[in-house]
Design an enzyme around this catalytic site. Structure first.
Site, PDB file in Angstrom:
ATOM      1  N   CYS A   2      30.170  -0.183  -7.453  1.00  0.00           N
ATOM      2  CA  CYS A   2      31.834  -0.173  -7.543  1.00  0.00           C
ATOM      3  C   CYS A   2      31.858  -0.156  -6.305  1.00  0.00           C
ATOM      4  O   CYS A   2      32.302  -0.141  -5.702  1.00  0.00           O
ATOM      5  CB  CYS A   2      32.034   1.417  -7.931  1.00  0.00           C
ATOM      6  SG  CYS A   2      31.555   2.039  -9.423  1.00  0.00           S
ATOM      7  N   ARG A  28      29.925  -5.726  -6.692  1.00  0.00           N
ATOM      8  CA  ARG A  28      30.084  -5.012  -6.733  1.00  0.00           C
ATOM      9  C   ARG A  28      30.236  -4.113  -7.795  1.00  0.00           C
ATOM     10  O   ARG A  28      29.630  -2.823  -8.371  1.00  0.00           O
ATOM     11  CB  ARG A  28      30.919  -3.833  -6.146  1.00  0.00           C
ATOM     12  CG  ARG A  28      30.506  -4.510  -3.687  1.00  0.00           C
ATOM     13  CD  ARG A  28      31.371  -3.133  -2.996  1.00  0.00           C
ATOM     14  NE  ARG A  28      31.063  -2.303  -3.071  1.00  0.00           N
ATOM     15  CZ  ARG A  28      29.894  -1.451  -2.057  1.00  0.00           C
ATOM     16  NH1 ARG A  28      29.822  -3.017  -1.696  1.00  0.00           N
ATOM     17  NH2 ARG A  28      29.456  -0.379  -2.336  1.00  0.00           N
ATOM     18  N   TRP A  74      31.363  -0.349 -12.429  1.00  0.00           N
ATOM     19  CA  TRP A  74      30.009  -1.095 -13.059  1.00  0.00           C
ATOM     20  C   TRP A  74      29.452   0.459 -13.180  1.00  0.00           C
ATOM     21  O   TRP A  74      29.685   1.399 -12.633  1.00  0.00           O
ATOM     22  CB  TRP A  74      29.377  -1.473 -11.558  1.00  0.00           C
ATOM     23  CG  TRP A  74      28.154  -2.061 -12.343  1.00  0.00           C
ATOM     24  CD1 TRP A  74      27.657  -2.533 -12.977  1.00  0.00           C
ATOM     25  CD2 TRP A  74      26.674  -1.282 -12.003  1.00  0.00           C
ATOM     26  NE1 TRP A  74      26.574  -2.773 -12.966  1.00  0.00           N
ATOM     27  CE2 TRP A  74      25.914  -1.811 -12.964  1.00  0.00           C
ATOM     28  CE3 TRP A  74      26.052   0.544 -12.043  1.00  0.00           C
ATOM     29  CZ2 TRP A  74      24.588  -1.188 -12.938  1.00  0.00           C
ATOM     30  CZ3 TRP A  74      24.906   1.002 -11.868  1.00  0.00           C
ATOM     31  CH2 TRP A  74      24.134   0.052 -12.900  1.00  0.00           C
ATOM     32  N   ASN A 100      32.839   5.982  -5.415  1.00  0.00           N
ATOM     33  CA  ASN A 100      31.545   5.120  -5.819  1.00  0.00           C
ATOM     34  C   ASN A 100      30.558   6.143  -5.572  1.00  0.00           C
ATOM     35  O   ASN A 100      30.234   6.373  -4.337  1.00  0.00           O
ATOM     36  CB  ASN A 100      32.366   3.451  -5.470  1.00  0.00           C
ATOM     37  CG  ASN A 100      30.542   3.179  -4.758  1.00  0.00           C
ATOM     38  OD1 ASN A 100      30.547   2.568  -3.697  1.00  0.00           O
ATOM     39  ND2 ASN A 100      29.861   2.733  -5.284  1.00  0.00           N
ATOM     40  N   GLY A 101      29.639   5.569  -6.165  1.00  0.00           N
ATOM     41  CA  GLY A 101      28.214   6.737  -5.752  1.00  0.00           C
ATOM     42  C   GLY A 101      27.956   7.349  -7.112  1.00  0.00           C
ATOM     43  O   GLY A 101      29.066   7.512  -8.407  1.00  0.00           O
ATOM     44  N   GLU A 468       9.864 -13.021  -7.937  1.00  0.00           N
ATOM     45  CA  GLU A 468      11.550 -13.558  -7.804  1.00  0.00           C
ATOM     46  C   GLU A 468      11.870 -14.769  -7.992  1.00  0.00           C
ATOM     47  O   GLU A 468      13.545 -14.419  -8.884  1.00  0.00           O
ATOM     48  CB  GLU A 468      10.939 -14.081  -5.724  1.00  0.00           C
ATOM     49  CG  GLU A 468      12.777 -14.351  -5.640  1.00  0.00           C
ATOM     50  CD  GLU A 468      13.671 -13.341  -5.840  1.00  0.00           C
ATOM     51  OE1 GLU A 468      13.527 -12.139  -6.115  1.00  0.00           O
ATOM     52  OE2 GLU A 468      15.099 -14.101  -5.537  1.00  0.00           O
ATOM     53  N   LYS A 472      14.742 -14.243 -10.156  1.00  0.00           N
ATOM     54  CA  LYS A 472      16.180 -15.422 -10.362  1.00  0.00           C
ATOM     55  C   LYS A 472      16.996 -16.074 -11.872  1.00  0.00           C
ATOM     56  O   LYS A 472      18.096 -16.034 -12.075  1.00  0.00           O
ATOM     57  CB  LYS A 472      15.803 -16.365  -9.116  1.00  0.00           C
ATOM     58  CG  LYS A 472      17.018 -17.019  -8.057  1.00  0.00           C
ATOM     59  CD  LYS A 472      17.780 -16.378  -7.633  1.00  0.00           C
ATOM     60  CE  LYS A 472      17.635 -14.447  -7.317  1.00  0.00           C
ATOM     61  NZ  LYS A 472      17.456 -13.472  -6.485  1.00  0.00           N
ATOM     62  N   GLU A 475      18.124 -13.157 -14.124  1.00  0.00           N
ATOM     63  CA  GLU A 475      19.869 -12.628 -13.637  1.00  0.00           C
ATOM     64  C   GLU A 475      21.110 -13.476 -14.114  1.00  0.00           C
ATOM     65  O   GLU A 475      21.808 -13.421 -14.204  1.00  0.00           O
ATOM     66  CB  GLU A 475      19.513 -12.167 -12.619  1.00  0.00           C
ATOM     67  CG  GLU A 475      19.427 -12.619 -11.356  1.00  0.00           C
ATOM     68  CD  GLU A 475      19.704 -12.392  -9.541  1.00  0.00           C
ATOM     69  OE1 GLU A 475      20.167 -10.653 -10.271  1.00  0.00           O
ATOM     70  OE2 GLU A 475      18.718 -12.542  -9.583  1.00  0.00           O
ATOM     71  N   HIS A 491      -5.793 -12.950 -18.194  1.00  0.00           N
ATOM     72  CA  HIS A 491      -6.225 -11.617 -18.876  1.00  0.00           C
ATOM     73  C   HIS A 491      -4.889 -11.321 -19.707  1.00  0.00           C
ATOM     74  O   HIS A 491      -5.199  -9.680 -19.764  1.00  0.00           O
ATOM     75  CB  HIS A 491      -6.593 -10.962 -18.114  1.00  0.00           C
ATOM     76  CG  HIS A 491      -7.455 -10.708 -16.917  1.00  0.00           C
ATOM     77  ND1 HIS A 491      -8.520 -11.362 -17.203  1.00  0.00           N
ATOM     78  CD2 HIS A 491      -7.271 -11.355 -15.394  1.00  0.00           C
ATOM     79  CE1 HIS A 491      -9.616 -11.261 -15.806  1.00  0.00           C
ATOM     80  NE2 HIS A 491      -8.461 -11.772 -15.341  1.00  0.00           N
ATOM     81  N   LYS A 585      25.649  -6.267  -6.861  1.00  0.00           N
ATOM     82  CA  LYS A 585      25.872  -6.447  -5.944  1.00  0.00           C
ATOM     83  C   LYS A 585      24.925  -5.770  -5.378  1.00  0.00           C
ATOM     84  O   LYS A 585      23.928  -6.146  -4.747  1.00  0.00           O
ATOM     85  CB  LYS A 585      27.066  -7.736  -5.285  1.00  0.00           C
ATOM     86  CG  LYS A 585      25.680  -7.918  -3.822  1.00  0.00           C
ATOM     87  CD  LYS A 585      25.327  -9.392  -4.088  1.00  0.00           C
ATOM     88  CE  LYS A 585      24.704 -10.246  -3.047  1.00  0.00           C
ATOM     89  NZ  LYS A 585      23.688 -10.925  -3.311  1.00  0.00           N
TER      90      LYS A 585
HETATM   91  C1  G6P Z   1      20.619  -5.821  -7.089  1.00  0.00           C
HETATM   92  C2  G6P Z   1      20.762  -7.037  -6.379  1.00  0.00           C
HETATM   93  C3  G6P Z   1      19.409  -7.479  -5.826  1.00  0.00           C
HETATM   94  C4  G6P Z   1      19.064  -7.404  -4.746  1.00  0.00           C
HETATM   95  C5  G6P Z   1      18.700  -5.880  -5.134  1.00  0.00           C
HETATM   96  C6  G6P Z   1      18.301  -5.552  -4.077  1.00  0.00           C
HETATM   97  O1  G6P Z   1      19.489  -5.173  -7.553  1.00  0.00           O
HETATM   98  O2  G6P Z   1      21.501  -7.576  -7.768  1.00  0.00           O
HETATM   99  O3  G6P Z   1      19.892  -9.184  -5.896  1.00  0.00           O
HETATM  100  O4  G6P Z   1      18.134  -8.012  -4.845  1.00  0.00           O
HETATM  101  O5  G6P Z   1      19.660  -4.773  -5.306  1.00  0.00           O
HETATM  102  O6  G6P Z   1      20.110  -5.425  -2.428  1.00  0.00           O
HETATM  103  P1  G6P Z   1      19.885  -5.280  -1.539  1.00  0.00           P
HETATM  104  O7  G6P Z   1      21.247  -5.155  -0.690  1.00  0.00           O
HETATM  105  O8  G6P Z   1      19.161  -3.774  -1.069  1.00  0.00           O
HETATM  106  O9  G6P Z   1      18.981  -6.411  -0.452  1.00  0.00           O
END
Ligand code: G6P
Length: 590
Positions: A2, A28, A74, A100-101, A468, A472, A475, A491, A585
Site C-alpha cells: 500500500c 506499492r 494492495w 499500511n501494514g 529468477e 520474471k 509475474e 528426476h 513492489k
Molecule cells: C516483491 C517484489 C519482488 C521483489 C521482492 C523482494 O515480491 O514483487 O520483485 O524481489 O518483493 O523485495 P525487495 O525489495 O526486498 O528486494
C-alpha cells in the site's frame, strides 16, 4: 504493501495533489484507492476500486482543501471493494485514517470494541484502528488517543490520521515506511520519496515508534516509547525527478531494463573500504547467511555459489521467510547479509530482527538507502540503481549480483580482479540492450506467446538464475514458468515436456557447460523446443540468444535477455508489465 500520501500546506488543491502523489506510489498497491480531506470543517471521502493511474482530474470535482490524506491499496484483510478501500472512518465519522501494514491482533481489539457498541462496515484491520482512536478520544486529546491506540497495535504499521475539528495531520510508523517532505510552509507525508520529489528534496525520516504532528505550518515529533519530544534532522537528497519518471518509455520495466547500461557501473563503483570491511567480517564470522525474498532471494542464492567458487567459502542461504527456522543456529559470531531492493520487505526485516536479538552483525545490500533495512544494519552496501518502480525487479537484480560478485572476489583477496571482470561485463551490455537484440528476442516472444508452460534450466551459479528467470516470466507474462537445476530434470520434471514445450537453457562457458547441454539434449529428445542463452550457438538449440562470455559474471548477463523476453511477452499478451495482477513492489506484510 500500500501507498500513503498526505499533504498539509497553503495550496488549496490538496485532494488532487494527493491523488497525483498516490499515482507515483501505485507500484506499492493498485487494487483500489481513496482520499479524505477537510472541507469547510467537514471530512469528505472519495474512494474508487481500480487503478489510481486511470483517474483523470475531470472524473471528480474535489472541493477546495489544503489538508488531505490518501491511500492506494494492495488488499490483505478483506476483498477488493469500495468499502474495504482506505481511508476508513471511526464510528462517529470524526476520525479518518489510512494504514499500511498489518494490525496482527486486530480481531481481539475488534471484539473488545464491538462489546462497547462499535459497528464495523469493512473487513479491514485498518477500520479497527480508527475506532480504537475514537474510543480513546472520548476521554483524551486527539494526539494522546493516537499515541494510546498505536501502543495496542501488534505488527507493523504506518498510519496517517485526521480529525474533523482539528486542522492537523498525525502520522506514526513502526516497521512500514513513512517519509516527510519539507517544503516552504508545507509538508508532504508519503511511503516513498519519489511521490513528493517534484515539490521538495528535503526529507525527514520518521523512525519506528515515532509520531509526527503537522499543524499550522509546523511539524513536531514524539517518541512514543520514551514518551518525549524528539528533534529530527532535515536531509537533502540527491535523487532527480527524471529518474523516478517513465520519460519517453512506455513502461517503467523497459526503462529500468535499459538503465542497466549505467546502473551496473554504478553498483561496481563501491567504496573499496566498505567492500573490504564486509569481506573481513565474512572471514571472521562463524557462519554467514545470505537472505532475501523473491528476486532478491534468488540473487542471494547465486551468492552462495559465487562464494563457493570464487572465495572457497560456504555461505548459508535462506529466504527471509524461512530464516527464522534457523534461529537456533545463530550466535553473536554469525553474520547476516540481507539483499533487498526496497529495504522494506517484511519477511527480510523480521529475519534481521530475529538475528539482532541473538547479537548477529547485519550487512544489507540495498537500493533504498533511507529504508528501514539500511537504517537497522551495521554496514550498508548501496546498489545506487536509482528508484526502481516496475514491480518486476530488473536493474536492482543485476546490481545486487554485481555486488555479491565483488564481495566474493574481495573475500579471496582479489577485489581488483572482481572489479575488472564486472567492468568488462558492464561494457558488454550495450551489445544486448539495443533495438536489434530486442527484435531478435521479439521474434521468439511472438512464437511462444500463447504457450501454456515453459521451463528454464541452469546449473551452478546459473541454477538460481533459472529460478529468477521463471519469476520474471511468471509475474509479468502470466505464463506458467518454472526453473530447475539441469540435473534435476530427469528426476521428475522431464515428464512435463511434450512436443514444442519451450525450455530455456542457460549455458555459460564454465565447468557446467557440457552437463547443461546434455540436459538440453535430453529435453530435445522428448520433443522440447530448446532456446539457448549462451555465448555460442550449439546444434541442440532451436533458437539461440547470444550473450557475451562474461566468465563468473555470467548470471548478470544471462538474466538480461530473459528480462526483455518477459517484458515483450507481457506487452504481446496485453498485460501491464509495471503492475502485474496480485503483486506489489514492496511486500510489507508477512
Ligand atoms: C516483491 C517484489 C519482488 C521483489 C521482492 C523482494 O515480491 O514483487 O520483485 O524481489 O518483493 O523485495 P525487495 O525489495 O526486498 O528486494
Amino acid at each position: 504493501m500500500c501507498g500513503i500520501f498526505a499533504y498539509s500546506g497553503p495550496r488549496n488543491n490538496a485532494p488532487l495533489l494527493v491523488v497525483e502523489g498516490l499515482k507515483c506510489l501505485e507500484y506499492r498497491g493498485y487494487d483500489s484507492w481513496g482520499v479524505a480531506y477537510q472541507a469547510k470543517g467537514d471530512i469528505k471521502i472519495y474512494k474508487k476500486v481500480g487503478k489510481i493511474g486511470d483517474f483523470k482530474a475531470k472524473d471528480h470535482k474535489f472541493e477546495t482543501s489544503s489538508l488531505a490524506i490518501g491511500h492506494s491499496r494492495w488488499a490483505t484483510h478483506g476483498g477488493v471493494n469500495r468499502v474495504n478501500a482506505h481511508p476508513h472512518f471511526s464510528e462517529n465519522k470524526e476520525i479518518v485514517l489510512v494504514h499500511n501494514g498489518i494490525f496482527e491482533n486486530y480481531l481481539d481489539t475488534k471484539k473488545f470494541l464491538e462489546k462497547k457498541g462499535h459497528k464495523f462496515i469493512s473487513k479491514t484491520d485498518t477500520e479497527v484502528i480508527a475506532h480504537l482512536i475514537e474510543e480513546h478520544a472520548k476521554t483524551h486529546s486527539f494526539e494522546d488517543s493516537v499515541k494510546m491506540a498505536i501502543k495496542e497495535i501488534e505488527g507493523r504499521y504506518a498510519i496517517v490520521v485526521i480529525k474533523e475539528d482539528e486542522n492537523k495531520i498525525i502520522a506514526a510508523r513502526k516497521g512500514s515506511p513513512l517519509i516527510i517532505g519539507v517544503g516552504k510552509n508545507e509538508f508532504f507525508i508519503a511511503s516513498d520519496i519519489p511521490a513528493f520529489l517534484k515539490y521538495t528534496n528535503k526529507v525527514i525520516y520518521l523512525d519506528d515508534n515515532q509520531i509526527c504532528t503537522v499543524e499550522n505550518k509546523k511539524i513536531s515529533f514524539f517518541d512514543n516509547i520514551k514518551e518525549e519530544e524528539v528533534k529530527k534532522r532535515i536531509i537533502e537528497i540527491e535523487w532527480d525527478i527524471e529518474s523516478a519518471e517513465k520519460g519517453e518509455h512506455p513502461h517503467f520495466m523497459i526503462k529500468e531494463i535499459i538503465e542497466q547500461k549505467d546502473t551496473l557501473n554504478r553498483a561496481i563503483n563501491q567504496d573499496p573500504k566498505v567492500i573490504e570491511q564486509v569481506a573481513k567480517e565474512i572471514k571472521k564470522a562463524f557462519g554467514t547467511y545470505f537472505i532475501g525474498c523473491g528476486t532478491a532471494g534468488k540473487v542471494a542464492l547465486v551468492g552462495e555459489y559465487l562464494f563457493a567458487k570464487i572465495s572457497k567459502k560456504h555461505i548459508n542461504f535462506a529466504f527471509g521467510s524461512e530464516f527464522p527456522y534457523h534461529r537456533q543456529f545463530l550466535t553473536n559470531k554469525t553474520l547476516l547479509i540481507a539483499v533487498s531492493q526496497s529495504g522494506e520487505t517484511a519477511d527480510t526485516l523480521e529475519a534481521i530482527e530475529i538475528a539482532k536479538e541473538k547479537g548477529v552483525k547485519i550487512v544489507s545490500i540495498v537500493n533504498v538507502e533511507s529504508s528501514t533495512m539500511a537504517r537497522i544494519s551495521d554496514i550498508v552496501i548501496p546498489l545506487k540503481a536509482g528508484p526502481e518502480k516496475a514491480v518486476a525487479s530488473t536493474k536492482a537484480t543485476t546490481s545486487q549480483l554485481a555486488i555479491l560478485t565483488l564481495l566474493a572476489y574481495a573475500c579471496n583477496g582479489g577485489i581488483l580482479e572482481g572489479k575488472h571482470l564486472l567492468i568488462n561485463a558492464a561494457s558488454q551490455i550495450n551489445d544486448m540492450i539495443n533495438p536489434r537484440y530486442e527484435d531478435h528476442i521479439m521474434k521468439l516472444a511472438r512464437k511462444i506467446k500463447n504457450v501454456e508452460s515453459m521451463y528454464i534450466i541452469g546449473r551452478g551459479m546459473n541454477y538460481p538464475i533459472a529460478l529468477e528467470a521463471a519469476i520474471k516470466l511468471q509475474e509479468v507474462s502470466y505464463i506458467h514458468a518454472e526453473g530447475f537445476a539441469g540435473g534435476e530434470l530427469k528426476h521428475g520434471p522431464i515428464a512435463l515436456i511434450s512436443k514444442d514445450t519451450p525450455v530455456i537453457a542457460l549455458v555459460a562457458n564454465d565447468d557446467c557447460k557440457n552437463e547443461i547441454i546434455s540436459n538440453a539434449t535430453e529435453v530435445k529428445a522428448r520433443g522440447g523446443y530448446i532456446i539457448g542463452v549462451s555465448p555460442e550457438n550449439h546444434e541442440v538449440f532451436d533458437y539461440w540468444i547470444r550473450v557475451p562470455d562474461a566468465g563468473n559474471a555470467s548470471p548478470i548477463l544471462n538474466i538480461i535477455p530473459i528480462q526483455i523476453l518477459a517484458y515483450q511477452l507481457a506487452v504481446l499478451r496485453k498485460n501491464n508489465p509495471d503492475m502485474p495482477r496480485n503483486l506489489a513492489k514492496s511486500v510489507t506484510v508477512k
